[in-house]
Enzyme design. Sequence first.
Site, mmCIF file in Angstrom:
data_model
loop_
_atom_site.group_PDB
_atom_site.id
_atom_site.type_symbol
_atom_site.label_atom_id
_atom_site.label_comp_id
_atom_site.label_asym_id
_atom_site.label_seq_id
_atom_site.Cartn_x
_atom_site.Cartn_y
_atom_site.Cartn_z
ATOM 1 N N ASP A 21 90.260 67.122 62.613
ATOM 2 C CA ASP A 21 91.537 66.412 62.683
ATOM 3 C C ASP A 21 91.830 65.946 64.112
ATOM 4 O O ASP A 21 91.418 66.589 65.074
ATOM 5 C CB ASP A 21 92.652 67.361 62.194
ATOM 6 N N HIS A 38 87.580 57.650 65.002
ATOM 7 C CA HIS A 38 86.621 58.117 63.986
ATOM 8 C C HIS A 38 85.192 57.936 64.500
ATOM 9 O O HIS A 38 84.337 58.803 64.295
ATOM 10 C CB HIS A 38 86.823 57.356 62.674
ATOM 11 N N LEU A 132 69.465 74.335 57.800
ATOM 12 C CA LEU A 132 70.930 74.251 57.733
ATOM 13 C C LEU A 132 71.271 73.259 56.624
ATOM 14 O O LEU A 132 70.602 72.233 56.493
ATOM 15 C CB LEU A 132 71.461 73.729 59.089
HETATM 16 C C1 FPP Z 1 91.108 63.123 60.631
HETATM 17 O O1 FPP Z 1 91.690 62.603 61.798
HETATM 18 C C2 FPP Z 1 89.757 62.584 60.433
HETATM 19 C C3 FPP Z 1 89.338 61.877 59.345
HETATM 20 C C4 FPP Z 1 90.220 61.564 58.207
HETATM 21 C C5 FPP Z 1 87.967 61.332 59.249
HETATM 22 C C6 FPP Z 1 86.909 62.175 59.850
HETATM 23 C C7 FPP Z 1 85.622 61.437 59.817
HETATM 24 C C8 FPP Z 1 84.729 61.401 60.828
HETATM 25 C C9 FPP Z 1 84.874 62.141 62.092
HETATM 26 C C10 FPP Z 1 83.492 60.622 60.627
HETATM 27 C C11 FPP Z 1 82.507 61.622 60.119
HETATM 28 C C12 FPP Z 1 81.233 61.023 59.813
HETATM 29 C C13 FPP Z 1 80.272 61.740 59.181
HETATM 30 C C14 FPP Z 1 78.993 61.083 58.875
HETATM 31 C C15 FPP Z 1 80.480 63.140 58.767
HETATM 32 P P1 FPP Z 1 93.021 61.744 61.625
HETATM 33 O O2 FPP Z 1 92.637 60.329 61.406
HETATM 34 O O3 FPP Z 1 93.861 62.331 60.539
HETATM 35 O O4 FPP Z 1 93.704 61.936 63.029
HETATM 36 P P2 FPP Z 1 95.264 62.020 63.321
HETATM 37 O O5 FPP Z 1 95.782 63.229 62.597
HETATM 38 O O6 FPP Z 1 95.314 62.168 64.801
HETATM 39 O O7 FPP Z 1 95.881 60.743 62.829
#
Ligand code: FPP
Length: 251
Positions: A21, A38, A132
Site C-alpha cells: 500500500d 505503481h 519459492l
Molecule cells: C496500493 O497502493 C497498490 C495497488 C493497488 C497496486 C499494487 C501493484 C503493484 C505494486 C504492481 C505489482 C506488479 C506485480 C507484477 C506484482 P495505492 O494505490 O492504494 O496507494 P495509496 O493508498 O497511497 O493511494
Amino acid sequence: MDYLQSINQSSIPQHVAIIMDGNGRWAKQQGEDRIFGHHEGVNSVREIVEACGEIGVKFLTLYAFSTENWNRPKEEVDGLMELLVGTISSETKNLNDKGIRLEAIGDLKSLPETCQNQLQNSIKITSKNNKLTLILALSYSSKWEITNSLKEIGNKIAAGTLSPDEITSELIDSHLNTRLWPNPELMIRTSGERRISNFLLWQLAYAEFYFTDVLWPEFRKNDFFEAIVSYQNRERRFGKTSDQLLTPPSK
Ligand code: FPP
C-alpha cells in the site's frame, strides 16, 4: 541497523502475505501521477521476492489488485493492467532462472484477456520450480473467495455427494483458492494503514500482523528483514497460555 544479521534462520516463516500500500501517496509526494507509484512499486516487488529467496521464505502472496480496485478511475485500472501484463511478461525468464514458481488467486476470468493469457503462460513456464512460490492476488477479495467456496460446498450437498456433517475447517480450506499452500504466518501492510481490506480473512486467522509507515515504493529488503525479526520476537500462542508453551503436556 542491518536486520539480516538479527534473523534466526531456524524460524523463518514459510509463507508471508503482503498488502502493498502507498503507491498513490508516494507518487503524489513526487508530484507524479498515481501510475508512476505503481511502476516504482514493481522495483519493491523485485527486491522482496529476492529477499524471500535469500532467507528461505517458501511462499509469498502479494495483494496486487483487489475486487474493490475495479472501482478506481478507468485510466488507473487500465494502467495497472498494462503494468501487470508487461511486468509478468518481462520477469518470467528471471523468475524461472531463480527457481521461482508463479501462481495467482482471485477472479482471474474478470481480468482482460491479454492479462489472463500472459498469466497462464508464465504460470505454465514456471510450474516446475520450487524454491519459492510467488502468488499474485489479482481481482481478489476474501469475501468473494469464501462465498465461492460456500457455493461449491452447497452444490455438493444439493447433489448428495457431501453431507453437512462432513463440513470441517479442513473441508473449507480445501475449497479455497489457497488450498495448495500453508496459511501465512506473517502479514505485512505498508503505508501506515492498519486494516486487512478483505485479504485472506480465513487464512490469516493465526497470522502475526506487521504494520509499517514505509510506503510500498520505498519498501526495501532491510524493511522486510525488520518485519521478519519482529515476527520472530513474537510469542505465537494459538490460544494457549505462555506457561503451556514452555511446559510440554503431561501424559
Ligand atoms: C496500493 O497502493 C497498490 C495497488 C493497488 C497496486 C499494487 C501493484 C503493484 C505494486 C504492481 C505489482 C506488479 C506485480 C507484477 C506484482 P495505492 O494505490 O492504494 O496507494 P495509496 O493508498 O497511497 O493511494
